[in-house]
Enzyme design. Structure first.
Site, short mmCIF file in Angstrom:
data_model
loop_
_atom_site.label_atom_id
_atom_site.label_comp_id
_atom_site.label_asym_id
_atom_site.label_seq_id
_atom_site.Cartn_x
_atom_site.Cartn_y
_atom_site.Cartn_z
N GLY A 46 3.39 -0.72 10.80
CA GLY A 46 4.82 -1.01 10.91
C GLY A 46 5.53 -0.62 9.62
N GLN A 51 11.93 -0.55 3.09
CA GLN A 51 10.79 0.12 2.45
C GLN A 51 11.07 1.59 2.17
OE1 GLN A 51 7.80 -1.60 5.49
NE2 GLN A 51 6.62 -1.40 3.61
N CYS A 93 0.38 -4.06 3.17
CA CYS A 93 1.75 -3.57 3.27
C CYS A 93 1.81 -2.20 2.58
CB CYS A 93 2.68 -4.54 2.56
SG CYS A 93 4.41 -4.03 2.56
N LEU A 94 2.50 -1.26 3.20
CA LEU A 94 2.61 0.08 2.60
C LEU A 94 3.35 0.01 1.25
CD1 LEU A 94 3.44 2.15 5.81
CD2 LEU A 94 1.29 2.15 4.54
N HIS A 135 5.70 -9.77 9.90
CA HIS A 135 5.68 -9.09 8.60
C HIS A 135 6.92 -8.22 8.41
CE1 HIS A 135 3.34 -6.84 5.37
NE2 HIS A 135 4.35 -6.02 5.62
N GLU A 136 7.24 -7.41 9.42
CA GLU A 136 8.38 -6.47 9.29
C GLU A 136 9.72 -7.21 9.24
OE1 GLU A 136 7.57 -3.68 8.38
OE2 GLU A 136 5.50 -3.82 9.08
N HIS A 139 10.55 -8.46 5.88
CA HIS A 139 11.07 -7.42 4.98
C HIS A 139 12.60 -7.38 5.03
CE1 HIS A 139 7.79 -5.11 3.21
NE2 HIS A 139 7.17 -4.99 4.36
NI NI Z 1 5.21 -4.38 4.65
#
Ligand code: NI
Length: 178
Positions: A46, A51, A93-94, A135-136, A139
């Site tokens: 995701g 991000q 997480c990226l 999670h997303e 953000h």
């Molecule tokens: Ni993340």
């Protein structure tokens, strides 16, 4: 479509509350297409707009992960409408590369969101997809998964932990970055 640069922890854009999308125009469509391409290239599950440095309420979540047959959900102005159950596993997480933490999330999550043209719909995710929705969406309010754990693991430490759990009869599953 173009790949966008993923910003990492420490960048103030990741701590901001994102604004709702009000224009469902070409600029939004380009953002969503770029986010999907960036997600695929990064091998993530995701990705949220902040991000890639865009403070708008847009996320993409992979809901079918079969290789070659991937499907990515596009969620604009998403909100969680119901959740149930509980799951505990590693999460990454990226924007926090190379670090993983053990986080408890609901096991089934339903979100309500708009599509790229502004129509509302609901989507329900289980297991990794439910985890990813939570999670997303965090953000979009400037939060990272690291706030839910007091210990971060390197990939090697995570594998050691999983191996030890497996010996104990646990069922931890591998999980990608979000
Ligand atoms: Ni993340």
């Amino acid at each position: 479509m173009a790949e966008r640069i993923i910003i990492t922890r420490g960048d103030p854009a990741l701590e901001k509350k994102c604004r709702p999308v009000v224009k469902f125009d070409k600029k939004l469509h380009t953002l969503i297409d770029d986010m999907k391409e960036t997600l695929l290239i990064s091998n993530g599950v995701g990705l949220a707009a902040p991000q890639v440095g865009i403070l708008r309420r847009v996320v993409v979540v992979m809901d079918v992960m079969e290789e070659g047959n991937e499907h990515i959900l596009e969620l604009v102005n998403p909100e969680i409408v119901s959740q149930e159950g509980e799951q505990t596993d590693f999460e990454g997480c990226l924007s926090v590369p190379g670090q993983y933490g053990i986080v408890t999330r609901p096991s089934v999550v339903t979100v309500r969101a708009q599509d790229r043209n502004g129509s509302w719909f609901e989507a329900t995710g289980e297991e990794i997809v439910a985890r990813c929705f939570c999670h997303e969406l965090e953000h979009l309010d400037g939060h990272l998964f690291v706030e839910h754990t007091d210990r971060l693991y390197t990939p090697e430490e995570m594998e050691e932990y999983r191996a030890a759990q497996k010996q104990k009869g646990g069922t931890a599953k591998p999980e990608g970055g979000k």
